[in-house]
Design a protein around this motif. Structure first.
Motif, mmCIF file in Angstrom:
data_model
loop_
_atom_site.group_PDB
_atom_site.id
_atom_site.type_symbol
_atom_site.label_atom_id
_atom_site.label_comp_id
_atom_site.label_asym_id
_atom_site.label_seq_id
_atom_site.Cartn_x
_atom_site.Cartn_y
_atom_site.Cartn_z
ATOM 1 N N ILE A 61 0.822 -1.212 0.000
ATOM 2 C CA ILE A 61 0.000 0.000 0.000
ATOM 3 C C ILE A 61 0.858 1.266 0.000
ATOM 4 N N GLY A 62 1.983 1.220 0.719
ATOM 5 C CA GLY A 62 2.895 2.368 0.735
ATOM 6 C C GLY A 62 3.449 2.641 -0.658
ATOM 7 N N LEU A 64 2.115 1.751 -3.464
ATOM 8 C CA LEU A 64 1.011 2.184 -4.329
ATOM 9 C C LEU A 64 0.732 3.672 -4.116
ATOM 10 N N ASN A 65 0.708 4.105 -2.868
ATOM 11 C CA ASN A 65 0.405 5.514 -2.591
ATOM 12 C C ASN A 65 1.455 6.440 -3.199
ATOM 13 N N LYS A 66 2.691 5.971 -3.176
ATOM 14 C CA LYS A 66 3.772 6.772 -3.758
ATOM 15 C C LYS A 66 3.569 6.922 -5.280
ATOM 16 N N ARG A 68 0.771 6.513 -6.952
ATOM 17 C CA ARG A 68 -0.460 7.287 -7.203
ATOM 18 C C ARG A 68 -0.144 8.789 -7.090
ATOM 19 N N ALA A 69 0.578 9.158 -6.042
ATOM 20 C CA ALA A 69 0.897 10.573 -5.830
ATOM 21 C C ALA A 69 1.721 11.122 -7.004
ATOM 22 N N ASN A 90 -8.072 8.475 -10.361
ATOM 23 C CA ASN A 90 -8.279 7.884 -9.038
ATOM 24 C C ASN A 90 -8.973 6.518 -9.159
ATOM 25 N N PHE A 93 -6.577 3.696 -9.901
ATOM 26 C CA PHE A 93 -5.779 3.240 -8.755
ATOM 27 C C PHE A 93 -6.633 2.540 -7.696
ATOM 28 N N VAL A 94 -7.898 2.954 -7.589
ATOM 29 C CA VAL A 94 -8.786 2.301 -6.615
ATOM 30 C C VAL A 94 -8.940 0.800 -6.941
ATOM 31 N N ASP A 97 -6.388 -0.731 -4.990
ATOM 32 C CA ASP A 97 -6.765 -0.718 -3.555
ATOM 33 C C ASP A 97 -7.658 -1.916 -3.244
#
Ligand code: ADP
Ligand code: ASP
Ligand code: MG
Length: 419
Positions: A61-62, A64-66, A68-69, A90, A93-94, A97
């Motif tokens: 998840i970390g 992925l968030n990077k 995505r950002a 979004n 990327f969801v 998630d």
């Protein structure tokens, strides 16, 4: 109509997107199908996410968030704040998630394709929105509705009949409304599950669509001036080859020249569709063209280097010969563990393979072999291939290096050397 393909390097940042728009400005009079890869090194990042998820390392998840950002940051410098493309990005990327919320239960290859394909979904949504916002008439389409494959995840095989029918039935009407923009690298099964076509497969996607639509030409836009006689990452002063035959390009890429995906040429050759390799940095320059009937085909030596090779020598423990039965056994295990060999040489009681050193595949393969065979390995090697070789070039490239295995035909010499 023409097919264009923009790879990851061409859209690695916001400036890349603007540059693609500038290139397309030259072609406003053409009918275009535009195939796009994921941004920069996104596919590598998504691979890491898939692996972290499967291995339950807690990092998925970390990571992925990077990623995505990073995508949002680029889109923010391309589009006004409230543009609907932010929601669309979004949504892509969801989908990851949702996968990460569940325990990994499906096969790695299946999960890999569901996660990794999002790179192309995201990049195409971004580029399509950016081009439309800047006055171009571009229609975003889902490649999975056109490119059909079997369900061999991570290496989907094209169902040519279905793909051709889909393309011919749907694309002409789309092109009447403007350009079509879609994802490279991905396809869909008949059950509408996502597959990928193998790493670096977007060039191949462009060729598949061009074949099905009888396109006038394919142009792949790269960070090099065209096809060179050597990879600039490994060799100094490479020379551009202006024209190559399909055959020469197939040979070069088969041996490991990564400038074009090796599967790209065959469909184009079958329909005699020229393949242009051009620089996205200097789009006005000619680049290289790959086509039939090249007169005075290049005869300068072409150098190809494959790094990270392992040499595996296998001999039966029972001292039987390395006969067809043993080879069949070994090949079956190779297929099962997806070990791809780049060179092979056999002797009376042994066979040697030079293969890409991918530990996740090589280790289980060696493990499976070890009950029946004695195995010797040597890693950290390179495979050097020279087409149209001469003594001088061989001398230059192998001075101070140990050659562990060598094979020569009239056109090509291959040597496994230490790095
Ligand atoms: P894409 O952006 O389409 O994914 P790639 O990065 O896969 O493009 O391919 C371009 C790269 O291929 C170049 O940057 C270069 O390092 C490499 N390459 C390898 N062999 C050659 C060659 N013979 N000629 C030109 N480039 C080569
Ligand atoms: N994005 C995919 C990859 O990096 C496909 C491609 O770029 O051709 O492998
Ligand atoms: Mg690539």
């Amino acid at each position: 109509m023409k097919v264009f393909k923009f790879g990851g390097a061409s859209i690695k940042d916001a400036e890349g997107f603007r540059n693609v728009k500038r290139i397309l400005d030259f072609y406003t009079k053409d009918e275009l199908i535009i195939i796009v890869s994921a941004l920069g090194k996104t596919t590598n990042a998504l691979e890491q996410i898939a692996t972290a998820y499967i291995n339950k390392t807690g990092e998925a998840i970390g990571l992925l968030n990077k990623l995505r950002a990073h995508h949002f940051e680029i889109l923010s410098s391309l589009l006004p704040e409230n543009h609907p493309a932010f929601d669309e990005l979004n949504n892509s990327f969801v989908e990851i998630d949702w996968i990460l919320e569940d325990e990994p239960s499906d096969s790695y290859d299946y999960i890999y394709d569901q996660i990794v394909s999002i790179g192309e979904m995201a990049s195409t949504k971004m580029l399509s929105a950016f081009l439309n916002e800047n006055g171009m008439k571009v229609q975003w389409k889902d490649a999975r509705d056109f490119i059909k494959t079997d369900n061999n995840y991570r290496e989907g095989k094209i169902d040519w009949d279905k793909t051709e029918r889909n393309c011919q039935d749907k694309i002409p009407a789309i092109l009447k409304q403007g350009w079509m923009l879609t994802q490279g690298f991905i396809g869909g099964t008949t059950e509408n599950l996502t597959t990928t076509l193998g790493r670096e497969g977007s060039d191949y996607s462009a060729a598949v669509i061009a074949y099905c639509m009888n396109a006038e030409s394919v142009t792949i836009w790269k960070d090099v001036p065209g096809v060179l006689n050597a990879d600039p990452r490994y060799f100094t002063d490479p020379k551009k080859i202006n024209e190559l035959s399909y055959k020469e390009a197939i040979e070069m890429t088969f041996y490991g020249a990564t400038v074009i995906h090796p599967k790209t040429m065959k469909p184009l050759q079958n329909k005699n569709i020229p393949l242009h390799v051009k620089s996205f940095l200097y789009p006005e320059l000619d680049g290289s063209v790959i086509r039939e009937n090249v007169v005075n085909e290049n005869v300068i030596p072409v150098l190809v280097l494959k790094p990270e090779q392992i040499l595996i020598s296998v001999s039966p423990k029972d001292f039987s010969f390395m006969d067809e039965e043993n080879l069949e056994n070994i090949f079956n295990l190779m297929v099962k563990h997806r070990v791809h060999f780049n060179m092979m040489q056999n002797a009376a009681i042994s066979v040697s393979f030079c293969a890409d050193h991918i530990p996740q595949r090589i280790h289980p393969f060696l493990e499976a072999l070890s009950s029946q065979y004695k195995i010797l390995t040597n890693d950290g090697l390179q495979l050097l291939t020279i087409r149209h070789y001469n003594d001088e070039v061989i001398q230059q490239l192998t001075a101070n290096r140990k050659i562990l295995l060598e094979q020569k035909t009239r056109q090509t010499i291959q040597m496994v050397v230490n790095s």
